[in-house]
Design a protein around this motif. Structure first.
Motif, mmCIF file in Angstrom:
data_model
loop_
_atom_site.group_PDB
_atom_site.id
_atom_site.type_symbol
_atom_site.label_atom_id
_atom_site.label_comp_id
_atom_site.label_asym_id
_atom_site.label_seq_id
_atom_site.Cartn_x
_atom_site.Cartn_y
_atom_site.Cartn_z
ATOM 1 N N PHE A 29 15.076 12.457 -2.617
ATOM 2 C CA PHE A 29 13.795 11.828 -2.308
ATOM 3 C C PHE A 29 13.866 11.320 -0.888
ATOM 4 C CE2 PHE A 29 9.793 9.994 -3.423
ATOM 5 C CZ PHE A 29 9.706 8.772 -2.770
ATOM 6 N N VAL A 30 12.965 11.798 -0.042
ATOM 7 C CA VAL A 30 12.946 11.399 1.353
ATOM 8 C C VAL A 30 12.009 10.204 1.490
ATOM 9 C CG1 VAL A 30 12.430 12.098 3.712
ATOM 10 C CG2 VAL A 30 13.372 13.766 2.089
ATOM 11 N N ILE A 31 12.590 9.060 1.813
ATOM 12 C CA ILE A 31 11.780 7.843 1.915
ATOM 13 C C ILE A 31 11.159 7.764 3.296
ATOM 14 C CG2 ILE A 31 11.764 5.343 1.770
ATOM 15 C CD1 ILE A 31 14.189 5.505 -0.050
ATOM 16 N N ASN A 32 9.860 7.647 3.336
ATOM 17 C CA ASN A 32 9.147 7.501 4.607
ATOM 18 C C ASN A 32 8.838 6.041 4.916
ATOM 19 O OD1 ASN A 32 9.104 10.277 5.144
ATOM 20 N ND2 ASN A 32 7.288 10.547 3.867
ATOM 21 N N VAL A 33 8.260 5.367 3.954
ATOM 22 C CA VAL A 33 7.838 3.985 4.162
ATOM 23 C C VAL A 33 8.447 3.102 3.076
ATOM 24 C CG1 VAL A 33 5.894 2.377 4.345
ATOM 25 C CG2 VAL A 33 5.671 4.729 5.190
ATOM 26 N N MET A 34 8.969 1.979 3.472
ATOM 27 C CA MET A 34 9.428 0.967 2.523
ATOM 28 C C MET A 34 8.686 -0.329 2.828
ATOM 29 S SD MET A 34 13.531 1.605 2.155
ATOM 30 C CE MET A 34 13.601 0.855 0.510
ATOM 31 N N GLY A 35 8.471 -1.096 1.799
ATOM 32 C CA GLY A 35 7.740 -2.321 2.058
ATOM 33 C C GLY A 35 7.766 -3.299 0.912
ATOM 34 N N TRP A 36 7.087 -4.393 1.139
ATOM 35 C CA TRP A 36 7.004 -5.473 0.170
ATOM 36 C C TRP A 36 5.547 -5.800 -0.123
ATOM 37 C CZ3 TRP A 36 11.092 -7.321 -2.413
ATOM 38 C CH2 TRP A 36 12.355 -7.030 -1.915
ATOM 39 N N TYR A 37 5.284 -5.983 -1.391
ATOM 40 C CA TYR A 37 3.988 -6.422 -1.880
ATOM 41 C C TYR A 37 4.226 -7.661 -2.732
ATOM 42 C CZ TYR A 37 2.179 -1.864 -0.431
ATOM 43 O OH TYR A 37 1.813 -0.761 0.297
ATOM 44 N N ARG A 38 3.182 -8.410 -2.959
ATOM 45 C CA ARG A 38 3.329 -9.593 -3.812
ATOM 46 C C ARG A 38 2.102 -9.740 -4.699
ATOM 47 N NH1 ARG A 38 2.850 -14.255 0.903
ATOM 48 N NH2 ARG A 38 0.596 -14.066 1.259
ATOM 49 N N GLN A 39 2.333 -10.411 -5.816
ATOM 50 C CA GLN A 39 1.246 -10.663 -6.752
ATOM 51 C C GLN A 39 1.344 -12.097 -7.235
ATOM 52 O OE1 GLN A 39 0.992 -7.872 -10.001
ATOM 53 N NE2 GLN A 39 -1.152 -8.379 -10.349
ATOM 54 N N ALA A 40 0.319 -12.866 -6.934
ATOM 55 C CA ALA A 40 0.234 -14.249 -7.405
ATOM 56 C C ALA A 40 -0.455 -14.260 -8.763
ATOM 57 C CB ALA A 40 -0.546 -15.091 -6.401
ATOM 58 N N PRO A 41 -0.224 -15.289 -9.565
ATOM 59 C CA PRO A 41 -0.862 -15.360 -10.881
ATOM 60 C C PRO A 41 -2.375 -15.254 -10.775
ATOM 61 C CG PRO A 41 0.833 -17.025 -10.684
ATOM 62 C CD PRO A 41 0.686 -16.417 -9.321
ATOM 63 N N GLY A 42 -2.949 -14.349 -11.555
ATOM 64 C CA GLY A 42 -4.385 -14.186 -11.587
ATOM 65 C C GLY A 42 -4.963 -13.422 -10.414
ATOM 66 N N LYS A 43 -4.121 -12.893 -9.553
ATOM 67 C CA LYS A 43 -4.605 -12.162 -8.384
ATOM 68 C C LYS A 43 -4.058 -10.744 -8.370
ATOM 69 C CE LYS A 43 -5.255 -16.174 -5.365
ATOM 70 N NZ LYS A 43 -4.965 -16.748 -4.018
ATOM 71 N N GLN A 44 -4.678 -9.914 -7.556
ATOM 72 C CA GLN A 44 -4.228 -8.544 -7.422
ATOM 73 C C GLN A 44 -2.992 -8.470 -6.518
ATOM 74 O OE1 GLN A 44 -7.678 -6.300 -6.032
ATOM 75 N NE2 GLN A 44 -8.168 -5.720 -8.121
ATOM 76 N N ARG A 45 -2.232 -7.427 -6.726
ATOM 77 C CA ARG A 45 -1.078 -7.200 -5.866
ATOM 78 C C ARG A 45 -1.572 -6.895 -4.452
ATOM 79 N NH1 ARG A 45 3.596 -3.347 -8.168
ATOM 80 N NH2 ARG A 45 3.163 -4.773 -9.901
ATOM 81 N N GLU A 46 -0.898 -7.475 -3.456
ATOM 82 C CA GLU A 46 -1.325 -7.291 -2.078
ATOM 83 C C GLU A 46 -0.136 -6.924 -1.194
ATOM 84 O OE1 GLU A 46 -2.879 -10.949 -0.470
ATOM 85 O OE2 GLU A 46 -1.007 -12.044 -0.754
ATOM 86 N N LEU A 47 -0.441 -6.236 -0.129
ATOM 87 C CA LEU A 47 0.584 -5.840 0.834
ATOM 88 C C LEU A 47 1.051 -7.071 1.616
ATOM 89 C CD1 LEU A 47 0.643 -2.795 3.152
ATOM 90 C CD2 LEU A 47 0.889 -5.059 4.146
ATOM 91 N N VAL A 48 2.370 -7.162 1.798
ATOM 92 C CA VAL A 48 2.937 -8.219 2.623
ATOM 93 C C VAL A 48 3.416 -7.627 3.951
ATOM 94 C CG1 VAL A 48 4.735 -9.960 2.824
ATOM 95 C CG2 VAL A 48 3.636 -9.554 0.612
ATOM 96 N N VAL A 50 5.233 -3.674 5.614
ATOM 97 C CA VAL A 50 5.802 -2.345 5.423
ATOM 98 C C VAL A 50 6.476 -1.910 6.716
ATOM 99 C CG1 VAL A 50 4.194 -1.599 3.620
ATOM 100 C CG2 VAL A 50 3.625 -1.226 6.031
ATOM 101 N N VAL A 51 7.417 -0.985 6.582
ATOM 102 C CA VAL A 51 8.111 -0.462 7.760
ATOM 103 C C VAL A 51 8.371 1.020 7.550
ATOM 104 C CG1 VAL A 51 10.377 -1.162 6.843
ATOM 105 C CG2 VAL A 51 10.089 -0.765 9.304
ATOM 106 N N THR A 52 8.129 1.799 8.583
ATOM 107 C CA THR A 52 8.338 3.239 8.506
ATOM 108 C C THR A 52 9.804 3.568 8.788
ATOM 109 O OG1 THR A 52 7.929 3.656 10.833
ATOM 110 C CG2 THR A 52 5.999 3.579 9.386
ATOM 111 N N SER A 53 10.154 4.816 8.564
ATOM 112 C CA SER A 53 11.514 5.253 8.856
ATOM 113 C C SER A 53 11.813 5.174 10.345
ATOM 114 C CB SER A 53 11.736 6.681 8.346
ATOM 115 O OG SER A 53 10.769 7.554 8.908
ATOM 116 N N GLY A 54 10.767 5.182 11.157
ATOM 117 C CA GLY A 54 10.935 5.059 12.602
ATOM 118 C C GLY A 54 11.018 3.627 13.080
ATOM 119 N N GLY A 55 10.840 2.688 12.157
ATOM 120 C CA GLY A 55 10.971 1.284 12.520
ATOM 121 C C GLY A 55 9.673 0.577 12.848
#
Length: 122
Positions: A29-48, A50-55
Motif C-alpha cells: 500500500f503506497v501511502i500518499n497522505v497521512m493525517g489526523w482528524y478528531r471527533q468531539a462528543p455530538g459533533k462530526q469528525r473534522e480534519l485537524v 494532514v501531510v503529504t509524502s512530499g512534506g
C-alpha cells in the motif's frame, strides 16, 4: 493489509501540550497522505492536520500556530504535536492514511486508526 496504531493522548490542563503518534503497517500500500482528524462528543469528525509524502502540511484554522504535524516516510509514522491546548480541542483523535492499494481491489483507499482520546480540562 494496512493497520494504523495510535499512541499518546491523555488528559492535560488548558495551555498544556500533548503528542499523538501513529504507526502504519502498510504492506503493498503506497501511502500518499497521512493525517489526523478528531471527533468531539455530538459533533462530526473534522480534519485537524494532514501531510503529504512530499512534506506539504495543511491545518485546520482552529489549530494553526498551535499544532505541528510531522511525518517519517521511512517508518510510515505521523505525529501531531499539540501545544497551547484548549478545552475545545477535546475529542477522539483518529489517524488516517490515504493511498493506493497494490492488492485487490486495487486503487485509491483510506484507512483509519482506532482513535485515541485527548481531554483538555479548563
Amino acid at each position: 493489509q494496512v493497520q494504523l496504531v495510535e499512541s499518546g493522548g491523555g488528559l492535560v490542563q488548558a495551555g498544556g501540550s500533548l503528542r499523538v503518534s501513529c504507526a502504519a503497517s502498510a504492506n503493498r500500500f503506497v501511502i500518499n497522505v497521512m493525517g489526523w482528524y478528531r471527533q468531539a462528543p455530538g459533533k462530526q469528525r473534522e480534519l485537524v492536520a494532514v501531510v503529504t509524502s512530499g512534506g506539504s502540511a495543511s491545518y485546520a484554522d482552529s489549530v494553526k500556530g498551535r499544532f505541528t504535524i510531522s511525518r517519517d516516510n521511512i517508518k510510515n509514522t505521523v505525529s501531531l504535536q499539540m501545544d497551547s491546548l484548549k478545552p475545545e480541542d477535546t475529542g477522539v483523535y483518529y489517524c488516517k492514511a490515504a493511498g493506493v492499494a497494490l492488492f485487490p481491489p486495487f486503487g485509491v483507499r483510506d484507512y483509519w486508526g482506532q482513535g485515541t482520546q485527548v481531554t483538555v480540562s479548563s
